[in-house]
Enzyme design. Structure first.
Site, mmCIF file in Angstrom:
data_model
loop_
_atom_site.group_PDB
_atom_site.id
_atom_site.type_symbol
_atom_site.label_atom_id
_atom_site.label_comp_id
_atom_site.label_asym_id
_atom_site.label_seq_id
_atom_site.Cartn_x
_atom_site.Cartn_y
_atom_site.Cartn_z
ATOM 1 N N ASP A 254 -9.939 2.273 2.740
ATOM 2 C CA ASP A 254 -9.971 1.495 4.273
ATOM 3 C C ASP A 254 -10.675 1.978 5.127
ATOM 4 O O ASP A 254 -11.365 1.519 5.741
ATOM 5 C CB ASP A 254 -8.378 1.038 4.735
ATOM 6 C CG ASP A 254 -7.977 -0.041 3.887
ATOM 7 O OD1 ASP A 254 -8.441 -0.756 3.237
ATOM 8 O OD2 ASP A 254 -6.692 -0.126 3.814
ATOM 9 N N LYS B 169 0.781 -1.331 -0.113
ATOM 10 C CA LYS B 169 0.120 -0.079 0.130
ATOM 11 C C LYS B 169 0.827 1.309 0.154
ATOM 12 O O LYS B 169 0.269 2.192 -0.506
ATOM 13 C CB LYS B 169 -1.021 0.045 1.247
ATOM 14 C CG LYS B 169 -1.757 -1.043 1.114
ATOM 15 C CD LYS B 169 -2.978 -1.055 2.239
ATOM 16 C CE LYS B 169 -3.938 -2.200 2.308
ATOM 17 N NZ LYS B 169 -4.788 -2.082 3.468
ATOM 18 N N GLY C 145 -12.384 -7.554 11.539
ATOM 19 C CA GLY C 145 -12.617 -6.696 10.346
ATOM 20 C C GLY C 145 -12.960 -7.109 9.245
ATOM 21 O O GLY C 145 -12.772 -6.641 8.010
ATOM 22 N N ASN D 33 -4.771 1.720 -1.311
ATOM 23 C CA ASN D 33 -5.332 0.519 -1.884
ATOM 24 C C ASN D 33 -5.995 0.061 -3.050
ATOM 25 O O ASN D 33 -6.479 -0.922 -3.439
ATOM 26 C CB ASN D 33 -5.987 -0.154 -0.439
ATOM 27 C CG ASN D 33 -7.516 0.495 -0.477
ATOM 28 O OD1 ASN D 33 -7.941 1.293 -1.091
ATOM 29 N ND2 ASN D 33 -8.613 -0.372 0.221
#
Ligand code: ATR
Length: 277
Positions: A105, A68, A242, A89
Site C-alpha cells: 500500500d 489486513k 486513491g 495486503n
C-alpha cells in the site's frame, strides 16, 4: 490439463473490488496466464479460507478490509515494510512452500504521487489525517522520501501521538489533534481517515493548504470524495483520490508474484475513463 496459477483477493465486503479487473488487465498486458478471483471472507473465516486456498494450489493472495491485520498475525515471515505497517495486503507462496507477507500500500501511494503525478515529497511539509491502519501503512514509505516534516493529526489525539512516536527517529514526525492545526500550512495533505467515505470531513481550518499544495484521499469512489471536494474548494493544485494508489499497490503485488512489472498508466486511464459521466 494443467491448472492456471491461482490468485485471489479476500475481503468483506468484496463485491465492488476492482482488483480482479486490474490483475486480469495486467496479465493480458504482460502475456501472463493466470486466474484472479474475489472471495468474500468475513474475519472469523479468514484462517480457514487462507489455509484452504493455498492447500488447493493457490499461488498468491491479496487481503483487504477488514483482513489486513489478521493476515499480518497469520503469516510468520514478513518483509520489513509489512513488519512496520502491522498489516499485510499481499501473501506470496515461496519456492520452499512457505508464505511471505508483504504490504504494497505505502509504495503504491508513493509511486502514484511521485511518478504518476510528479509530486516531490522530499523537503515537503506533509500532513496525514487519521491514525488508524491506513495511516500506519504509509508512514515509513513517506519518511523514506525525506519530507521536511510529517504531522499526523487525529480525532483521538492520543492515537496520533503514539503512532508518531513509534516512527520517530529524528524529530521530523509529530502527532496531534485537529485543533492545533490552526495557523499551520502543508504542501501535501493526505486523508487516511475513514470519514471521507461516509461523506464526512475532519474539522480542518482554512488556510491549511499551502499555495500550490496537493490533496490526496487514500479512498476512492465513482464520485469525488468529501476530501477531494475540500481540496478543490481550497484551491489545491491537484486534489486526487486513491484510484492510482490502488492500481500501483496491485502492480507491486503482481511483480512480487510474477516477477514482471506491468505498465500502470493504461490501466489507471481505463478505470478513470469508466467513472467519468
Ligand atoms: P483504517 O484501517 O481504514 O485506517 P481505522 O483503523 O478504523 O481504519 O481508522 C479510522 C481512522 O479514521 C481513525 O483515525 C479515525 O479516528 P479515531 O481514531 O479518532 O477514531 C478516523 N475517523 C473515522 N471517522 C472520522 C470522522 N468522522 N472524523 C474524523 N476522523 C474520523
Amino acid at each position: 490439463m494443467t491448472r492456471l496459477d491461482r490468485y485471489a483477493v479476500f475481503g468483506h465486503p468484496i463485491k465492488h473490488s476492482k482488483s480482479p479487473r486490474i490483475h486480469r488487465l495486467f496479465a493480458e498486458q504482460t502475456g501472463q496466464t493466470l486466474e484472479y478471483t474475489a472471495q468474500d471472507v468475513p474475519a472469523e473465516q479468514f484462517q480457514s479460507a487462507v489455509t484452504t486456498f493455498f492447500a488447493g494450489g493457490g499461488k498468491g493472495l491479496n487481503c483487504t478490509v477488514p483482513l489486513k491485520e489478521l493476515a499480518w498475525n497469520y503469516v510468520a515471515h514478513k518483509t520489513e515494510r509489512a513488519q512496520l505497517s502491522k498489516a499485510v495486503n499481499t501473501l506470496a507462496l515461496q519456492a520452499d512452500g512457505s508464505l511471505l507477507g508483504d504490504n504494497t500500500d505505502g509504495i503504491g501511494l508513493v509511486t502514484d504521487l511521485t511518478i504518476n503525478h510528479g509530486i516531490a515529497l522530499s523537503g515537503s511539509r506533509i500532513l496525514i489525517l487519521g491514525a488508524g491502519g491506513a495511516s500506519r501503512g504509509i508512514i515509513a514509505p513517506i519518511l523514506e522520501q525525506t519530507p521536511h516534516s510529517l504531522v499526523i493529526a487525529n480525532r483521538t489525539v492520543d492515537k496520533a501521538v503514539k503512532l508518531a512516536a513509534e516512527f520517530d527517529n529524528g524529530g521530523s514526525i509529530t502527532g496531534c489533534g485537529f485543533e492545533v492545526l490552526k495557523n499551520r500550512q502543508f504542501d501535501l495533505i493526505l486523508n487516511a481517515t475513514s470519514a471521507s467515505l461516509s461523506g464526512c470531513m475532519p474539522p480542518l481550518p482554512t488556510g491549511l493548504l499551502a499555495k500550490e499544495g496537493v490533496c490526496y484521499d487514500l479512498a476512492y469512489g465513482n464520485e469525488p470524495t468529501a476530501f477531494v471536494r475540500w481540496g478543490q474548494e481550497n484551491h489545491a493544485l491537484k486534489s486526487l483520490d486513491g484510484l492510482g494508489m490502488l492500481v500501483e499497490q496491485a502492480a507491486e503485488a503482481f511483480f512480487i508474484w510474477r516477477g514482471v512489472r506491468p505498465k500502470t498508466r493504461p490501466v489507471i486511464e481505463l478505470l478513470n475513463s469508466e467513472r467519468k459521466p
